[in-house]
Write a protein that holds these residues in place. Structure first.
Motif, mmCIF file in Angstrom:
data_model
loop_
_atom_site.group_PDB
_atom_site.id
_atom_site.type_symbol
_atom_site.label_atom_id
_atom_site.label_comp_id
_atom_site.label_asym_id
_atom_site.label_seq_id
_atom_site.Cartn_x
_atom_site.Cartn_y
_atom_site.Cartn_z
ATOM 1 N N UNK A 118 0.801 -1.230 0.000
ATOM 2 C CA UNK A 118 0.000 0.000 0.000
ATOM 3 C C UNK A 118 0.834 1.280 0.000
ATOM 4 N N UNK A 119 2.148 1.159 0.048
ATOM 5 C CA UNK A 119 3.006 2.335 0.192
ATOM 6 C C UNK A 119 2.781 3.341 -0.932
ATOM 7 N N UNK A 120 2.725 2.881 -2.173
ATOM 8 C CA UNK A 120 2.525 3.818 -3.287
ATOM 9 C C UNK A 120 1.162 4.497 -3.190
ATOM 10 N N UNK A 121 0.130 3.744 -2.833
ATOM 11 C CA UNK A 121 -1.204 4.329 -2.680
ATOM 12 C C UNK A 121 -1.196 5.420 -1.611
ATOM 13 N N UNK A 122 -0.649 5.122 -0.443
ATOM 14 C CA UNK A 122 -0.629 6.092 0.658
ATOM 15 C C UNK A 122 0.237 7.294 0.289
ATOM 16 N N UNK A 123 1.362 7.052 -0.377
ATOM 17 C CA UNK A 123 2.232 8.156 -0.798
ATOM 18 C C UNK A 123 1.487 9.086 -1.748
#
Length: 175
Positions: A14-19
């Motif tokens: 989920x890192x890219x989504x949250x970023x």
């Protein structure tokens, strides 16, 4: 009654989504400081995933084909006082349908029932009427006003300070 949403803890996937969410200024129209350095945000999101002090969740609709609708997070406000701070963001197409309130309710349940919080606080720009409605629906109490705390739209505006205590949460939710 079937749940309309669920919260899933942020994972490395989920890192890219949250970023993307945290650096998208259009999703934070009432905030004054939106980070623009995506690599720094990506690093921070990755570091927070396994922390004790920051709990972040992706808001997902019950429909399996639906993309993530937003995020909700809790982090220590004053650890020694068992106090947490609540925050959230929802994509515009999901606003006005009660999803944010439901996600925040699930987050409060975790804070009070699982993490034994004594108090949860939240703050919002005085012009953010949608967030004010969410906080009111949660049973949070506006405890104060930080006068001219946020530089927003080329002017200084107030920030409202809300809180709910464990006994108020438990009483408000019939537990």
């Amino acid at each position: 009654m079937n749940a309309r949403i669920s919260l899933s803890p942020v994972t490395p996937d989920d890192i890219d989504f949250i970023t993307t969410l945290e650096t998208n200024a259009s999703l934070w129209p009432f905030e004054d400081m939106i980070p623009t350095d995506k690599e720094a945000v990506r690093k921070t999101v990755a570091e927070r995933i396994h922390s004790d002090w920051y709990k972040q969740f992706v808001i997902r609709l019950a429909s399996p084909e639906a993309p993530p609708a937003g995020e909700v997070h809790l982090h220590w406000y004053v650890k020694e006082r068992e106090s947490w701070e609540l925050g959230y963001s929802l994509f515009p197409e999901y606003r006005g349908q009660g999803y944010c309130t439901e996600a925040a309710q699930l987050a409060l349940k975790l804070a009070f029932k699982e993490w034994r919080a004594h108090r949860v606080v939240a703050m919002c720009n005085e012009y953010n009427t949608s967030s004010i409605k969410v906080l009111d629906r949660l049973g949070m109490v506006r405890e104060g006003v930080f006068r001219e705390e946020i530089h927003w739209n080329n002017q200084w505006v107030n920030q409202y300070f809300y809180a709910i205590l464990d006994r108020e949460y438990l009483g408000h939710n019939g537990i």
